[in-house]
Each structure stands twice: as structure tokens, then as C-alpha cells.
Design a protein around this motif. Sequence first.
Motif, PDB file in Angstrom:
ATOM      1  N   LYS A 109       0.819  -1.218   0.000  1.00 43.40           N
ATOM      2  CA  LYS A 109       0.000   0.000   0.000  1.00 43.40           C
ATOM      3  C   LYS A 109       0.857   1.274   0.000  1.00 43.40           C
ATOM      4  O   LYS A 109       0.389   2.348   0.359  1.00 43.40           O
ATOM      5  CB  LYS A 109      -0.958   0.011   1.192  1.00 43.40           C
ATOM      6  N   THR A 110       2.134   1.125  -0.411  1.00 40.57           N
ATOM      7  CA  THR A 110       3.099   2.238  -0.402  1.00 40.57           C
ATOM      8  C   THR A 110       3.154   2.876   0.990  1.00 40.57           C
ATOM      9  O   THR A 110       3.224   4.099   1.147  1.00 40.57           O
ATOM     10  CB  THR A 110       2.762   3.297  -1.468  1.00 40.57           C
ATOM     11  N   ASP A 111       3.177   2.019   2.000  1.00 36.20           N
ATOM     12  CA  ASP A 111       3.155   2.484   3.387  1.00 36.20           C
ATOM     13  C   ASP A 111       4.038   1.578   4.231  1.00 36.20           C
ATOM     14  O   ASP A 111       3.945   0.340   4.127  1.00 36.20           O
ATOM     15  CB  ASP A 111       1.720   2.466   3.908  1.00 36.20           C
ATOM     16  N   ALA A 112       4.891   2.173   5.062  1.00 35.13           N
ATOM     17  CA  ALA A 112       5.857   1.396   5.831  1.00 35.13           C
ATOM     18  C   ALA A 112       5.175   0.432   6.799  1.00 35.13           C
ATOM     19  O   ALA A 112       5.569  -0.740   6.914  1.00 35.13           O
ATOM     20  CB  ALA A 112       6.805   2.327   6.577  1.00 35.13           C
ATOM     21  N   GLY A 138      11.902   3.334   2.519  1.00 34.11           N
ATOM     22  CA  GLY A 138      11.329   3.338   3.850  1.00 34.11           C
ATOM     23  C   GLY A 138      10.512   2.090   4.117  1.00 34.11           C
ATOM     24  O   GLY A 138      10.522   1.535   5.222  1.00 34.11           O
ATOM     25  N   ILE A 139       9.784   1.643   3.106  1.00 32.90           N
ATOM     26  CA  ILE A 139       8.984   0.426   3.245  1.00 32.90           C
ATOM     27  C   ILE A 139       9.900  -0.791   3.339  1.00 32.90           C
ATOM     28  O   ILE A 139       9.696  -1.685   4.165  1.00 32.90           O
ATOM     29  CB  ILE A 139       8.012   0.296   2.065  1.00 32.90           C
ATOM     30  N   SER A 161      18.061   3.434  -1.423  1.00 35.43           N
ATOM     31  CA  SER A 161      18.711   4.262  -0.405  1.00 35.43           C
ATOM     32  C   SER A 161      20.073   3.700  -0.006  1.00 35.43           C
ATOM     33  O   SER A 161      20.241   2.482   0.137  1.00 35.43           O
ATOM     34  CB  SER A 161      17.834   4.353   0.842  1.00 35.43           C
ATOM     35  N   PRO A 162      21.057   4.577   0.240  1.00 31.50           N
ATOM     36  CA  PRO A 162      22.380   4.113   0.698  1.00 31.50           C
ATOM     37  C   PRO A 162      22.361   3.472   2.078  1.00 31.50           C
ATOM     38  O   PRO A 162      23.334   2.824   2.459  1.00 31.50           O
ATOM     39  CB  PRO A 162      23.210   5.409   0.715  1.00 31.50           C
ATOM     40  N   GLY A 205      13.624  16.720  -1.087  1.00 29.97           N
ATOM     41  CA  GLY A 205      13.485  15.268  -0.983  1.00 29.97           C
ATOM     42  C   GLY A 205      12.325  14.908  -0.068  1.00 29.97           C
ATOM     43  O   GLY A 205      12.052  15.620   0.910  1.00 29.97           O
ATOM     44  N   ILE A 206      11.622  13.829  -0.391  1.00 32.74           N
ATOM     45  CA  ILE A 206      10.546  13.381   0.488  1.00 32.74           C
ATOM     46  C   ILE A 206      11.132  12.769   1.755  1.00 32.74           C
ATOM     47  O   ILE A 206      12.262  12.260   1.763  1.00 32.74           O
ATOM     48  CB  ILE A 206       9.619  12.381  -0.228  1.00 32.74           C
ATOM     49  N   ASN A 207      10.348  12.827   2.818  1.00 36.67           N
ATOM     50  CA  ASN A 207      10.848  12.441   4.135  1.00 36.67           C
ATOM     51  C   ASN A 207      10.750  10.932   4.356  1.00 36.67           C
ATOM     52  O   ASN A 207       9.876  10.431   5.069  1.00 36.67           O
ATOM     53  CB  ASN A 207      10.066  13.182   5.218  1.00 36.67           C
TER      54      ASN A 207
END
Length: 450
Positions: A109-112, A138-139, A161-162, A205-207
Amino acid sequence: MEEKAPPSGEMPKPAPKGRGLWIGIAVVVIVVAVLLVAVFAGWLAPPTQPPPGPTEDEILKIGTVFPLTGGLAAFGPDGERAARLAVEEINEAGGVLGQPVELYTADSKTDAAAGRDAATALIQTSRVDAIVGAYGSGISASVLQVAIANEVVQVSPASTSPIFSNHSFDQDWFFRTAPSDALQGVVAAHYAYENRSFRQVAVIGINNPYGNGLATVFETTFESLGGTITKKLIIPEAQTDYTGTLTDLWDGPEPAPEAVYFVAYPDTGVQLMSDWWTNRAGWPTEWVFSEGLRDQTLYVDELVTRGIDVSTFEGSSPVSPSGAQYDAFVSRYMAEYPGDTPTLFASNAYDAVYMIALAAEKAGVAAGPEIKAQMLGISRPPGTTVVPGPAGWSAALNVTGDVDYEGASGSLNWDEFGDPTSSYEIWAMDQSNQIFQKEFFSEATVLGWL
């Protein structure tokens, strides 16, 4: 002389001993013979038991955690289809460890939080040995905590992400088939400074780990080249208005930026760019986007529908897959799903399934720790080259030594962190507002910048 009868009530004399003995022996022989005949005829044999079925560690179970809904829904469904195609091909060509691979799917759901719950259900209910996913760093980070706790391998087709290039963070349970933003941020900064000659650039950048990580790499690299970051803003995702954010860039004490490097997904990108377009006369600038916004339908076409001129927009991205293996993947994909051209990262999801399957086959057991131990080895030389597809998998099952997987999305030679390297591109808009490759930076060039 008359023979006398025995007195009344007297028992008759027994038969002679020799005669009784032979009668007993005859009875025993008959009984033994009957029993032998019964045994050999199968009359007294125990019922035949079916052969035991495969144990849990002989059946590879793979779960997917993809964004079938939410802000990254432009990518998730095609990734799920590509993963399913890979499983079908592997099973058609013999499966893994002689058994069909089982695939279970879930929606992040594109949610962590939803991604974490999806991973938990896949592990606890479906008892998967590996997870392909997620999209969005993040997910993926939330999924990883569940994977580590349950000793399940995770392979992301799209999280860049690194933060994952760190042994203490992923404890060696995380791999990916898309390259780290430690590379993309470097490419974007070099392009902005050297090719476009920008000297003052802002960053948005998005958080989440993706937005924070890529924005930071761009900032650090651009400043190291001699440029100035006028301001870096980390913003919440999917808001209904970003006018305040944009006002911060232009109306503060900092100099106005010549360009903005924007790291986001389509839902956030469409809204922010709509707010900028409304006030563009007062906020003149150039835009360079990350690969999260490299989507023709949900981003570019949506901006055009809203009347926004996209002709000058550019972005950075790992190079679009190409070559014989990619072309063969696209052909098989479109034959399976007519009318659907695979989107960005679909081939990465396809490769993730094949690499998990290859590691399990080499391990000889479908269990997380054993699969994990084989992952790096199957991705790089030396070894017999293995390619995806039914014929490729059939050949792979006959390889007894080391293997080197060459995938649809690229060579995928993992480093010690489970990161592949890649060539990169700058994408732009053609006269029909379609995305095309404007600049190409080879893998060797990119690595030379590090």
C-alpha cells in the motif's frame, strides 16, 4: 477262549506314541505352509504406504511485498506480474530442488506500516523463505526488520537508499537488483555541475530513507565539485499543497536557485509541480528529477493533462535495461500479459526471483540461512553463466560448479553489501512529451567518480 470287555467307565487306551507324534508334525507342517503361501501371496502383508511428500525445507516459498495501491502503484502491479512470470518459467523447467516454487503476494500500500504487516503475514502464515520487495526504501526498511528477526532473505527490486549498504543495518539479509543512490546522487550532481554548468542548486526530498539518502548524496557531491546548495528541504509525502515549501526556496534570505533537484514519487511530484506551475512567474528555475519520477503515465502525462509545460524537465536514473536478456524477458512478459509493456523495475523483480531460486538450488535446501549463504556467490564470476527463462533454468539445473547469473535487468554482480553497479542515464522529454535517454554514463565512468 472268550475275550472279556473292559469294566464299565474305564477309559480306552491311547494310540501308540509313534502314531500321535506324526499326526502333530503333519498339522504343524500344514499350518506353516499355509502361512508361507499367505505371506508370499500378499494376504498378510501390511498395507502399502504412499511415499513421503516433500518436507517444508524442500519447497521454496517466495513472498512479494509490492505497492499494488498507493503512491507507487505505477510500478507494483507490473513487478508482481514479472515475479509470477519468473516462477512459472522456473516451474516449467523443473522447479527448485525438484519441487514447484510457491509464490505468495501482498500489498505494501506504499506504506511502511502496511509493508511490515504484509511481511509478517507472509512469514508467519505462508511461511515464506524469502521476500521480494519492497518498492520504496522506507517500506523496505520496515520489511527488513521482520526479515532479520525471522531469518528470511529479502531482495528489493527498487529500493535504492544508501542506508542498506551497511552490514550493521541489514545484518547481511538484504540484497537488491537496483543500484544504490550512492551512485545516482553522484551522477546527478556531476551532470548538474559539469554538463549543465549550474552553480547554485536547491534540493527537495521526500521524508523517507529514499528521499533523505539521495538528497544528501546529491548535496555532498555537488558541494565537493564547487557548487552551492542554496537550501535543502525534506518534505512530507502526498500533501494537498506545497506552496509553503516552494515559498521557502524563493522568498527566504538564500539566493534563488538556478535549478532544483527533486527526489520524490509521482503522487508528491504531481502536486508540488502543479503548485510551482501556478506561481512559476515568480519562481523561475530548471528542474532535475530522480528516477522515482521517471514514469510516463502517472507523472509526465498527468502534468501535461494539467497544462504544465514539461519540455525542459530532466531526470537521473539507472540506465534503462537493454540487451538480449532484457529483450527476451519483454517478449515473454508481453506474451503472458498481452497489451502490457513492463514498467521500470519489472525486470528487477523478475531477476530477484531467479536469484533466490538459484541460491536455494545451490544451497540444496529451501531455508533462509542457507539461501543467504549462497546469494553473493551466484551473482558474479567465476562460474558458468546462467540466464533467465525456461531454457536458461533447465540448463542451470545441470550445472554442478559455480554459477554467474546474468539477468534481464543487467549483470547484477553484487558487491559485499548485495549492491549491483550500473550505468546511468539522464532522461528528458522529446517533442511529443515522451521520456527518452538524453545522456549516458557508463558503469566505469560512474565508478571513477566515487
